[in-house]
Enzyme design. Structure first.
Site, mmCIF file in Angstrom:
data_model
loop_
_atom_site.group_PDB
_atom_site.id
_atom_site.type_symbol
_atom_site.label_atom_id
_atom_site.label_comp_id
_atom_site.label_asym_id
_atom_site.label_seq_id
_atom_site.Cartn_x
_atom_site.Cartn_y
_atom_site.Cartn_z
ATOM 1 N N TYR A 260 -7.130 9.135 -1.444
ATOM 2 C CA TYR A 260 -7.461 9.907 -0.114
ATOM 3 C C TYR A 260 -6.394 10.826 0.353
ATOM 4 O O TYR A 260 -5.159 10.838 -0.260
ATOM 5 C CB TYR A 260 -7.545 8.946 1.013
ATOM 6 C CG TYR A 260 -6.231 8.082 1.364
ATOM 7 C CD1 TYR A 260 -5.321 8.537 2.068
ATOM 8 C CD2 TYR A 260 -6.419 6.624 0.971
ATOM 9 C CE1 TYR A 260 -4.252 7.868 2.355
ATOM 10 C CE2 TYR A 260 -5.241 5.701 1.192
ATOM 11 C CZ TYR A 260 -4.364 6.559 1.973
ATOM 12 O OH TYR A 260 -2.995 5.694 2.151
ATOM 13 N N HIS B 32 0.988 -1.128 -0.120
ATOM 14 C CA HIS B 32 0.027 -0.189 -0.042
ATOM 15 C C HIS B 32 0.823 1.228 -0.280
ATOM 16 O O HIS B 32 1.713 1.508 1.055
ATOM 17 C CB HIS B 32 -0.989 -0.094 1.344
ATOM 18 C CG HIS B 32 -1.674 1.128 1.299
ATOM 19 N ND1 HIS B 32 -3.030 1.070 0.534
ATOM 20 C CD2 HIS B 32 -1.932 2.280 1.913
ATOM 21 C CE1 HIS B 32 -3.602 2.156 0.620
ATOM 22 N NE2 HIS B 32 -2.928 3.026 1.393
ATOM 23 N N ASP C 52 -28.094 -20.142 16.300
ATOM 24 C CA ASP C 52 -29.259 -20.229 16.007
ATOM 25 C C ASP C 52 -29.505 -21.655 14.900
ATOM 26 O O ASP C 52 -29.090 -21.290 13.705
ATOM 27 C CB ASP C 52 -30.163 -19.037 15.252
ATOM 28 C CG ASP C 52 -31.437 -18.862 15.024
ATOM 29 O OD1 ASP C 52 -32.223 -19.103 15.834
ATOM 30 O OD2 ASP C 52 -31.882 -19.170 13.544
#
Length: 827
Positions: free
Chosen positions: A250, A223, A532
């Site tokens: 940015y 990056h 669940d």
């Protein structure tokens, strides 16, 4: 070196320091932090420094909000590590502006201050912006800029004052485990016995995890960013951070200069093995040619950059994941092994909240926030191969700033997990989506309807949609749908201790005859819903658990961590060994009767029971359950028999009007019936009674996990309730996350929603305060900048007497108020 520590944190960057600090705050001070170099010397040392709070999920956004609050407090006490300058997210198109409108509503729903600005208002906050084509911006005043190393040092100092030890230049060479549990960590200085290891080693985390036998879905990405020379106009000013996602760039202020970076379309990954382990090896030579398009885009956004030029260049490694979200929580494979990594260039933004979350998780068994979207167990083991991870990360990085529609499907790394029916369904026109690596039909092109619909969605609701969804929905309600649901996660629990164990773990009564199917939840100590699922008793000492496609590793890990260690219980994941076909609809009984000699009437085969039956030549475990609110069965068979099972059912079904149907129809059908799904409608923050699932809790049985909390909260009285809303505008279809308001006050957030093609209504579910939960109450749903009136409605909207499930008249129906929820992984 002390040869023992209760907790060992591997990685002394800002995340590791925050974890140690928050553990110490909770009284866990026997903590040792190891780093291969100097603490705060790895990825933390070259972080771009933007601290943003807005992300795609409520849990992560709240986590980042805590980070910003922590950094503000640290800075107010004399540490200049954080400057709350705010941030601007720009829109240069109508589509991007619609996304900002949706995000503004989401911010209100989670309590994050944000303001939608015009282009001219944004220019007043950041005068150096180019105003041409600027359609608007979202301003978040609480965002800011951070000096990551300064904040990390403060956290380290405070941790050390509370007794935490930091040991630099201590590379982890091995992690020992015995009986599936972590027992020690090895360094060149010798072994350290421990009960828990937290891997927070940034780009080296995958390498460290491999030493414990675990493959992380993570890879380092290069990056790049630059720092400019001083820019006239910045002296003495404080401008907000800027993100221009349409240009992929940015910027943030750094004194009189700007730090400028972005996300190029063709990213470069990095092999950690090539770095040699040097503490500064997270910084690589800068690639000016690759950065040039981003620099050009940045100068279009901020023209003053061109004259200023570049003063400093950085090519730093950042750990990315296949979905662009963090990796947090316990391993589903090794007890006592925890992870806090994969921050996708948002490590500073996340570190404060990550530390608090991991510390709470380790100390209390569950964090305060619902962080399922960050839970490492959202990834199946099949999604951790290097090729899969690297392929998906390249796409995630390249599309990081693209407009993110909730129903968008990834294009890379597809076809990893295919059911035995994949090729058959492909020939029948299936349009596949992907979940946890599984290829699952969203809908079938052969079901597309040329007839005009009464209602069609507008705006984002029309994206990733087909008229086939409506056709499959109606066919299931009127005739029958055949669904390949082989991706359901399936766990087997066996042993002499299986029943007592499950009785302690599950909220419902499981001491029922062999063949009984029970819908239940597994609760945490706060009474929140951790799992669940349905549990089928196959034998006196054997049970089959079925849960959502994406939730298998999570549920397996939760169950394994609570299982007795005396050998009386075994837990196995059998997902890949079984296929499953759902046959649902009023003609499902006729279809099954055609191919099987068994009887399927209510007396012979009652609702919520299971039987071993042959369908043609295929041996099947048939469960009479439904997730669509219609008469029907789930048919489980050996995976290799899947094609023959489907063909047998297809031949009988086509004569009775059955159609192949996909998951998008399931979602619409279950919304009408009011069936919840875990991770949206129900989460670890929600109790069964708040969610309308009190019928699945048996408070009369002996103590079970979470029972005390349920009783305590019942005694305190209900404060909120999951409610069904019907929007006045049937063309406005919610996608989840929309704010729900009364007047100027936000009182809830949409958990899930969509359109019900039978009831012909736009449906939304949301938790509301009790005083606003009465049927007939009026609220507003904030939908892409519009305020859509809605009514709280008694649920379920479809077949409240459950006559359809029984295949009888309304007067004869004796089914429970809610059917079981088999798969929660629909979003």
């Amino acid at each position: 070196m002390n040869g023992r520590s209760q907790t060992v944190v591997v990685g002394g960057g800002i995340a590791g320091a925050s974890i140690a600090y928050h553990l110490a705050l909770l009284g866990h001070r026997d903590v040792l932090v190891l780093d291969q170099g100097e603490p705060a010397g790895g990825t933390t040392s070259h972080a771009p420094g933007l601290v943003g709070q807005l992300r795609s999920s409520a849990g992560l956004t709240r986590l980042l909000m805590y980070s910003a609050s922590l950094y503000r407090n640290l800075s107010s006490e004399g540490t200049p590590g954080f400057t709350p300058v705010g941030s601007l997210r720009l829109a240069s198109s109508a589509e991007r502006l619609a996304e900002l409108q949706r995000q503004a509503g989401f911010c209100r729903s989670v309590g994050l201050e944000a303001h939608l600005l015009t282009g001219s208002e944004a220019l007043r906050l950041f005068p150096l912006l180019a105003g041409d084509g600027l359609a608007g911006a979202l301003f978040v005043p609480g965002d800011g800029s951070a000096r990551a190393t300064v904040l990390a040092r403060v956290l380290i100092d405070r941790s050390e004052r509370m007794g935490v030890r930091f040991l630099p230049y201590s590379r982890v060479t091995a992690i020992e485990r015995t009986g599936g549990r972590v027992t020690s960590v090895w360094t060149p200085g010798g072994p350290i016995e421990t009960e828990a290891v937290v891997v927070a080693a940034g780009v080296w985390s995958r390498e460290i995890a491999l030493r414990a036998g675990v493959r992380l879905p993570l890879a380092p990405v290069q990056h790049q960013y630059v720092a400019t020379r001083p820019i006239p106009g910045l002296q003495g000013s404080h401008v907000p951070n800027v993100r221009d996602p349409d240009r992929l760039v940015y910027a943030r202020q750094d004194g009189e200069a700007l730090v400028v970076g972005g996300y190029e379309r063709d990213c470069r990954l990095f092999s950690p093995e090539a770095g040699g382990g040097h503490p500064r090896s997270t910084v690589l030579p800068f690639d000016a040619e690759r950065f040039a398009p981003l620099w050009h885009a940045a100068t279009e956004c901020i023209p003053a950059l061109e004259a200023a030029g570049v003063d400093r260049e950085v090519n730093g490694l950042e750990a990315f994941t296949p979905d662009g979200e963090f990796l947090l929580g316990p391993s589903s494979e090794v007890s006592g092994l925890w992870f806090a990594c994969g921050f996708c260039a948002h490590g500073v933004s996340g570190a404060g909240g990550v530390g608090k979350t991991i510390a709470e998780w380790m100390a209390h068994g569950a964090p305060e926030l619902d962080v399922w979207h960050l839970d490492i167990r959202r990834f199946a083991p099949q999604c951790s191969s290097a090729r899969y991870v690297q392929s998906r990360i390249r796409e995630v990085y390249a599309t990081y700033y693209e407009i993110a529609h909730p129903l968008r499907e990834r294009r890379s790394a597809r076809g990893l997990r295919c059911s035995a029916l994949y090729e058959t369904l492909q020939r029948q026109g299936a349009v596949f989506g992907e979940k946890a690596g599984w290829e699952r039909p969203n809908w079938f092109t052969t079901n597309e309807d040329d007839q005009p619909l009464t209602v069609v969605p507008r705006g984002w609701g029309a994206r990733h949609w087909s008229s086939a969804i409506a056709s499959e929905h109606r066919a299931t309600r009127e005739r029958a749908g055949l669904f390949d649901v082989s991706s359901f996660s399936k766990l087997e629990i066996e042993g002499d201790g299986a029943l007592p164990f499950l009785q302690r773990l599950a909220a419902n009564q499981l001491d029922r005859p062999v063949g009984a199917v029970t819908y239940t939840q597994l609760l945490n100590q706060r009474g929140g819903i951790e799992c669940d699922l349905t549990i089928t008793r196959r034998a006196e000492t054997g049970f089959l658990l079925v849960t959502g496609t994406a939730f298998g590793p999570h549920d397996f890990g939760w169950i394994r961590d609570h299982a007795p260690r005396d050998g009386s219980v075994t837990v196995r994941d059998v997902t890949s060994s079984l296929c499953c076909v759902g046959v649902w609809g009023p003609r499902s009984r006729d279809i099954l009767q055609e191919v099987c000699e068994a009887h399927f009437d209510n007396e012979s085969f009652p609702y919520l029971t299971a039987r071993e039956i042959d369908f043609g030549a295929v041996p099947v475990l048939a469960l009479r359950v439904t997730y669509v609110g219609e008469l029907g069965w789930e048919l489980y068979a050996p995976a290799e028999c899947g094609r023959q099972l489907w063909q047998t059912l297809w031949e009988a079904g086509t004569a009775r009007g059955a159609v192949p149907a996909g998951y998008r129809a399931i979602d619409s059908l279950r919304l009408e019936k009011g069936y919840r799904y875990w991770s949206a409608d129900i989460t670890p923050e929600d109790t069964p009674h708040e969610a309308g699932l009190g019928f699945a809790v048996c408070l009369q049985k002996a103590d079970f996990n979470g029972r005390a909390a349920i009783l305590r909260r019942r005694a305190e009285g209900a404060r909120r309730k999951l409610c069904c809303l019907v929007l006045d505008d049937p063309t406005a279809w919610v996608l989840g996350g929309e704010a729900v308001a009364v007047g100027n006050g936000v009182i809830g957030r949409v958990t899930s929603g969509g359109y019900g093609y039978t009831v012909e209504k736009s449906i939304a579910y949301t938790y509301l305060p009790i005083e606003h939960s009465r049927p007939g109450s009026r609220v507003d749903v904030l939908w892409f900048g519009e305020s859509i009136p809605a009514t709280v409605t008694r649920e379920p909207l479809y077949d409240p007497a459950n006559a359809r499930i029984m295949g009888v008249s309304t007067a004869q129906s004796t089914a429970p108020a809610h059917g079981p929820i088999t798969d929660g992984g629909l979003s």
